[in-house]
Scaffold this motif. Sequence first.
Motif, short mmCIF file in Angstrom:
data_model
loop_
_atom_site.label_atom_id
_atom_site.label_comp_id
_atom_site.label_asym_id
_atom_site.label_seq_id
_atom_site.Cartn_x
_atom_site.Cartn_y
_atom_site.Cartn_z
N ALA A 145 35.96 33.69 23.25
CA ALA A 145 36.27 35.10 23.01
C ALA A 145 37.76 35.41 23.15
N GLY A 146 38.55 34.40 23.55
CA GLY A 146 39.99 34.63 23.69
C GLY A 146 40.36 35.59 24.80
N VAL A 147 39.48 35.69 25.82
CA VAL A 147 39.76 36.62 26.93
C VAL A 147 39.93 35.87 28.24
N ASP A 148 40.78 36.44 29.11
CA ASP A 148 40.97 35.86 30.45
C ASP A 148 40.22 36.75 31.44
N VAL A 149 39.05 36.30 31.85
CA VAL A 149 38.22 37.06 32.80
C VAL A 149 38.09 36.26 34.09
N ALA A 150 37.64 36.91 35.14
CA ALA A 150 37.23 36.18 36.34
C ALA A 150 35.72 35.96 36.24
N VAL A 151 35.24 34.88 36.86
CA VAL A 151 33.81 34.59 36.87
C VAL A 151 33.34 34.44 38.31
N VAL A 152 32.23 35.10 38.63
CA VAL A 152 31.61 34.98 39.96
C VAL A 152 30.16 34.55 39.77
N ILE A 153 29.77 33.44 40.42
CA ILE A 153 28.37 32.97 40.37
C ILE A 153 27.68 33.40 41.66
N THR A 154 26.47 33.96 41.52
CA THR A 154 25.80 34.58 42.68
C THR A 154 24.46 33.94 43.01
N ASP A 155 24.06 34.15 44.26
CA ASP A 155 22.68 33.90 44.67
C ASP A 155 22.28 35.06 45.58
N SER A 156 20.98 35.23 45.75
CA SER A 156 20.45 36.34 46.54
C SER A 156 19.99 35.77 47.89
N TRP A 157 20.64 36.20 48.98
CA TRP A 157 20.39 35.61 50.30
C TRP A 157 19.93 36.64 51.31
N GLY A 158 19.03 36.22 52.18
CA GLY A 158 18.71 37.00 53.37
C GLY A 158 19.84 36.89 54.38
N ARG A 159 19.79 37.71 55.41
CA ARG A 159 20.84 37.73 56.43
C ARG A 159 20.20 37.78 57.82
N PRO A 160 20.92 37.31 58.85
CA PRO A 160 20.49 37.60 60.22
C PRO A 160 20.60 39.11 60.45
N PHE A 161 19.84 39.63 61.36
CA PHE A 161 19.96 41.01 61.86
C PHE A 161 19.49 42.10 60.89
N ARG A 162 19.51 41.82 59.59
CA ARG A 162 19.19 42.87 58.61
C ARG A 162 18.14 42.38 57.62
N LYS A 163 17.21 43.26 57.30
CA LYS A 163 16.16 42.92 56.34
C LYS A 163 16.68 42.99 54.91
N GLY A 164 16.00 42.25 54.04
CA GLY A 164 16.33 42.35 52.62
C GLY A 164 17.45 41.41 52.24
N ALA A 165 17.36 40.90 51.02
CA ALA A 165 18.39 40.00 50.50
C ALA A 165 19.47 40.81 49.79
N VAL A 166 20.67 40.27 49.77
CA VAL A 166 21.74 40.83 48.94
C VAL A 166 22.37 39.69 48.15
N ASN A 167 22.91 40.03 46.99
CA ASN A 167 23.62 39.04 46.18
C ASN A 167 24.95 38.67 46.85
N VAL A 168 25.23 37.38 46.93
CA VAL A 168 26.52 36.93 47.44
C VAL A 168 27.16 35.99 46.42
N ALA A 169 28.46 35.74 46.58
CA ALA A 169 29.21 34.87 45.67
C ALA A 169 29.15 33.44 46.18
N ILE A 170 28.65 32.51 45.35
CA ILE A 170 28.65 31.09 45.75
C ILE A 170 29.67 30.27 44.96
N GLY A 171 30.18 30.86 43.89
CA GLY A 171 31.23 30.18 43.13
C GLY A 171 32.09 31.22 42.44
N CYS A 172 33.38 30.91 42.26
CA CYS A 172 34.19 31.86 41.49
C CYS A 172 35.39 31.17 40.86
N SER A 173 35.98 31.84 39.90
CA SER A 173 37.18 31.33 39.22
C SER A 173 38.00 32.52 38.72
N GLY A 174 39.30 32.45 38.91
CA GLY A 174 40.19 33.50 38.40
C GLY A 174 40.33 34.70 39.31
#
Lengths: 248, 248
Positions: A145-174
């Motif tokens: 596409a001829g564009v310079d973007v940043a890329v973030v790869i996510t997974d949905s993780w549970g946490r200590p102390f708090r219920k429910g998963a949230v998306n976090v960044a496991i990989g990124c570029s730019g």
Amino acid sequence: MEIIPVLGIGLAKEGDDVAELIMDGVKKSGINLEDGDVVVVAHSLVSKAEGKIVKLDEVTPSHHAIHLAKATGKDPRHVETVLRNAAKILRIGHGVIICETHHGFVCANAGVDASNSGGEAFLITLPDDPDESAHRIRSGLRRLAGVDVAVVITDSWGRPFRKGAVNVAIGCSGINPLLDLRGRKDLYGRVLRSKIICVADQIAAAAGLVMGEADEGTPAAVVKGLQYDKTNIPARTIIREEDEDLFR
Amino acid sequence: MEIIPVLGIGLAKEGDDVAELIMDGVKKSGINLEDGDVVVVAHSLVSKAEGKIVKLDEVTPSHHAIHLAKATGKDPRHVETVLRNAAKILRIGHGVIICETHHGFVCANAGVDASNSGGEAFLITLPDDPDESAHRIRSGLRRLAGVDVAVVITDSWGRPFRKGAVNVAIGCSGINPLLDLRGRKDLYGRVLRSKIICVADQIAAAAGLVMGEADEGTPAAVVKGLQYDKTNIPARTIIREEDEDLFR
């Protein structure tokens, strides 16, 4: 700031080019991809394209896995796959095995998941090097596409102390995943001494609101209008070293 | 989905009506507040209006606080304020005291903060009941603008295992903070067994990207175009009970 779900991405299979799949969805969704946008991608799309799918039938569980399967109520072959993806086991309980993965991530079941893996007979695991995957997708988007973007790869993780998963960044570029505000001043002129923000995790969580976790089929989103540090720093720098961690 | 920073909100002082401050900023920012929007508010704005400011000069540290101050490098009066806001201390190290607050939140220094508190002589603490605060702001916005919005009150917290703080939800009104996907199917028809998403924390993190943590003076944001469960459930339901927590 605008967060737009990328619709119309088909089910990925091993060998697919993730950048091509995303561009296909971007076009179908009528999104005008521009320099400076952030493209957020669920790891499930990346993992499938990279062949990170495990056939349960082909897994022979060890004695240790059979033992842990009884303790957690999981399929012994599922537990065996978790053990193979774990560098360390930190906690076992409430049906989950909290692991440190080979990447150094601390998460439930070493990131091994049964949902959206392709059916009951399959499991999906994390990419081997999610930062490298993000870099490849970013290069692909530049080529296509001829564009310079940043890329973030996510997974949905549970946490200590708090219920429910949230998306976090496991990989990124730019992008620099961490924003260091130390030395900046607050509203009253007081110098901030300890404030570092995990921008990449905030981006991942934001995209999680439009990407869906069930059968929505929206494994990507585009963030527009976000100011971010374009320094190219990998997401593995988000991992807190064990000797600085009060809960490991 | 769109996330718009609310600009032009002045410095709050004790007794201010937070809904009025927000509406003032909403008008100055040219935002058209509508039914179904989510208004995200930094707790610092709420805490100041509720008088949750501690003057360091008026705090006499206990022996325990003086001892902990040496271990953490903090002002003994700061440590005393942390102890008064803590129900339990979980960990001490790397300059922080990880506490369980009277609300049940697990966070560094019991949520007691020196930044944006009003200067070096002051500390800011969390609202006594952030869910009640969110409810009051929501009622105020209904009264002032005739709109039914959800309200999420946030703070910026560090995490175990990962560097950098992210915004989380500490109070809410007009929204179910947790989205339970159990029973829904994935893309391949497999029933999801364990997926609960903390939507409120994802909203808080998303708003954190535009709200700023230093001298930006944008303690609120409006989220437009988000589909969410409008059931009115408090943010305290996000707290994982101690007996279900593997890291307490």
